[in-house]
Design an enzyme around this catalytic site. Structure first.
Site, mmCIF file in Angstrom:
data_model
loop_
_atom_site.group_PDB
_atom_site.id
_atom_site.type_symbol
_atom_site.label_atom_id
_atom_site.label_comp_id
_atom_site.label_asym_id
_atom_site.label_seq_id
_atom_site.Cartn_x
_atom_site.Cartn_y
_atom_site.Cartn_z
ATOM 1 N N ASN A 11 1.007 -1.122 0.109
ATOM 2 C CA ASN A 11 -0.292 0.268 -0.078
ATOM 3 C C ASN A 11 0.775 1.176 0.154
ATOM 4 O O ASN A 11 1.657 1.468 1.073
ATOM 5 C CB ASN A 11 -0.855 0.105 1.153
ATOM 6 C CG ASN A 11 -1.664 1.329 1.496
ATOM 7 O OD1 ASN A 11 -1.589 1.946 0.485
ATOM 8 N ND2 ASN A 11 -2.257 1.507 2.729
ATOM 9 N N LYS A 13 0.052 4.207 -0.081
ATOM 10 C CA LYS A 13 -0.433 5.399 0.650
ATOM 11 C C LYS A 13 -0.349 6.893 -0.453
ATOM 12 O O LYS A 13 -0.503 6.543 -1.362
ATOM 13 C CB LYS A 13 0.038 5.592 2.060
ATOM 14 C CG LYS A 13 -0.101 4.304 2.529
ATOM 15 C CD LYS A 13 0.462 4.328 4.213
ATOM 16 C CE LYS A 13 0.004 3.109 4.818
ATOM 17 N NZ LYS A 13 0.177 3.120 6.228
ATOM 18 N N HIS A 98 -9.232 1.520 5.088
ATOM 19 C CA HIS A 98 -8.017 1.468 6.134
ATOM 20 C C HIS A 98 -8.221 2.430 7.141
ATOM 21 O O HIS A 98 -9.000 3.428 7.207
ATOM 22 C CB HIS A 98 -6.948 1.960 4.991
ATOM 23 C CG HIS A 98 -5.452 2.012 5.483
ATOM 24 N ND1 HIS A 98 -4.916 2.959 6.236
ATOM 25 C CD2 HIS A 98 -4.390 1.140 5.390
ATOM 26 C CE1 HIS A 98 -3.961 2.566 6.601
ATOM 27 N NE2 HIS A 98 -3.576 1.474 5.989
ATOM 28 N N GLU A 100 -6.425 4.786 8.248
ATOM 29 C CA GLU A 100 -6.227 6.144 7.726
ATOM 30 C C GLU A 100 -7.329 6.801 7.142
ATOM 31 O O GLU A 100 -7.685 8.062 7.327
ATOM 32 C CB GLU A 100 -5.059 6.267 6.898
ATOM 33 C CG GLU A 100 -3.628 6.084 7.828
ATOM 34 C CD GLU A 100 -2.370 5.528 7.137
ATOM 35 O OE1 GLU A 100 -2.420 5.554 5.800
ATOM 36 O OE2 GLU A 100 -1.707 5.046 7.691
ATOM 37 N N GLU A 168 -4.933 -4.642 10.892
ATOM 38 C CA GLU A 168 -3.844 -3.778 10.981
ATOM 39 C C GLU A 168 -3.961 -2.887 12.266
ATOM 40 O O GLU A 168 -4.831 -1.849 12.220
ATOM 41 C CB GLU A 168 -3.878 -2.689 9.888
ATOM 42 C CG GLU A 168 -3.474 -3.308 8.378
ATOM 43 C CD GLU A 168 -2.960 -2.272 7.538
ATOM 44 O OE1 GLU A 168 -2.099 -2.762 6.827
ATOM 45 O OE2 GLU A 168 -3.514 -1.191 7.207
ATOM 46 N N GLY A 174 3.270 2.200 10.805
ATOM 47 C CA GLY A 174 4.460 3.233 10.381
ATOM 48 C C GLY A 174 5.249 3.596 11.735
ATOM 49 O O GLY A 174 5.683 4.527 11.839
ATOM 50 N N SER A 213 3.975 -2.269 10.255
ATOM 51 C CA SER A 213 5.148 -2.214 10.338
ATOM 52 C C SER A 213 5.900 -3.841 9.914
ATOM 53 O O SER A 213 6.822 -4.183 10.458
ATOM 54 C CB SER A 213 5.750 -1.878 11.927
ATOM 55 O OG SER A 213 5.434 -0.734 12.017
HETATM 56 P P1 13P Z 1 3.483 0.416 7.426
HETATM 57 O O1 13P Z 1 3.848 -0.901 7.002
HETATM 58 O O2 13P Z 1 4.320 1.444 6.866
HETATM 59 O O3 13P Z 1 3.716 0.331 9.102
HETATM 60 O O4 13P Z 1 1.861 0.512 7.072
HETATM 61 C C1 13P Z 1 1.184 -0.359 7.175
HETATM 62 C C2 13P Z 1 -0.233 0.024 6.449
HETATM 63 O O5 13P Z 1 -0.896 0.789 6.982
HETATM 64 C C3 13P Z 1 -0.477 -0.945 5.188
HETATM 65 O O6 13P Z 1 -1.800 -0.576 4.849
#
Ligand code: 13P
Length: 251
Positions: A11, A13, A98, A100, A168, A174, A213
């Site tokens: 992803n 983002k 997601h 976010e 997640e 992150g 992560s």
């Molecule tokens: P990270 O791998 O950067 O922690 O992000 C995970 C994520 O939100 C994937 O959708």
């Protein structure tokens, strides 16, 4: 039933410009040279790169997805992108719900469910995301929160072919922090149980991704946990070398 085919999903983002085609091409080269074991390799770039990446991935071992869609097929929704438009680029998947999106855009379970239905309507597979916040984990609400999100976000007509679930934990995204393998095992077992109770055999076949992560150094351990059928990777999917190190868990 045979084990579901795992997915190594990236992803991106809100990252990537046309120059990032270098990474996309490099990933294609690595996958074509070394294979991807038994895993499907998927990249979900921002909308602006879908067309370019569709050209790069076409006919290769890498598949394409988007990160969100609107629930409607078309209409007066300035700035939004429909599932049909995503399908039209050549993509096969779309991520919905997601954390976010849930946090930044106030998306409720009902909104996420409508987006997953839009994905099915357009012929896309939906990757439906769930996960608890740090406060929810600290107050032992993880399983309740995750199961509530599953109940509210997955459409009734979901099948193993159309639907992938991504667990997640919000606090692991992150941050470099991950749950222990035992914690992942417990949550994924609860997700599987929830899906089997609701969908029967289809719930057995749905792929459950872990995200938060994931890096080359922890991928093998996390991917070997029971009921983990792949990874949804953010930061470490942006560089072909790093993502390839995660795909190694399946080679
Ligand atoms: P990270 O791998 O950067 O922690 O992000 C995970 C994520 O939100 C994937 O959708």
């Amino acid at each position: 039933m045979s084990a579901p085919k795992p997915i190594a999903a990236g992803n991106w983002k809100m990252n990537g410009l046309k120059a990032s085609a270098v990474e996309a091409r490099s990933l294609v080269e690595k996958v074509s040279q070394q294979g991807s074991g038994d895993a499907e390799v998927l990249i979900c770039p921002p909308f602006t790169l879908l067309g370019l990446f569709a050209d790069i991935f076409g006919g290769t071992g890498v598949t394409l997805g988007a990160q969100d869609c609107h629930a409607n097929a078309s209409g007066a929704h300035t700035g939004d992108i429909s599932a049909e438009m995503i399908k039209d680029t050549g993509a096969d998947y779309v991520i919905v719900g997601h954390s976010e999106r849930r946090a930044d855009h106030g998306e409720s379970d009902a909104v996420v469910k409508a987006k997953a239905e839009a994905a099915y309507r357009a012929g896309l597979k939906a990757i439906i995301c769930v996960g608890e916040t740090e406060g929810e984990r600290d107050s032992d609400k993880t399983i309740d929160v995750v199961c509530g999100q599953l109940d509210g976000s997955i459409p009734d007509d979901a099948t193993a072919e159309t639907t992938v679930i991504a667990y997640e934990p919000v606090w692991a995204i992150g941050t470099g922090k991950t749950p222990t393998a035992d914690d992942v095992k417990e949550v994924h077992a609860a997700i599987r149980d929830n899906l089997v109770k609701r969908f029967g055999a289809a719930g057995e076949g749905m792929r459950l991704l872990y995200g938060g992560s994931v890096k080359p150094s922890n991928a093998e351990e996390l991917m070997s946990v029971a009921n983990v059928n792949g990874a949804l990777v953010g930061g470490a999917s942006l560089k072909a070398d790093d993502f390839d190190g995660i795909i190694n868990a399946y080679r």
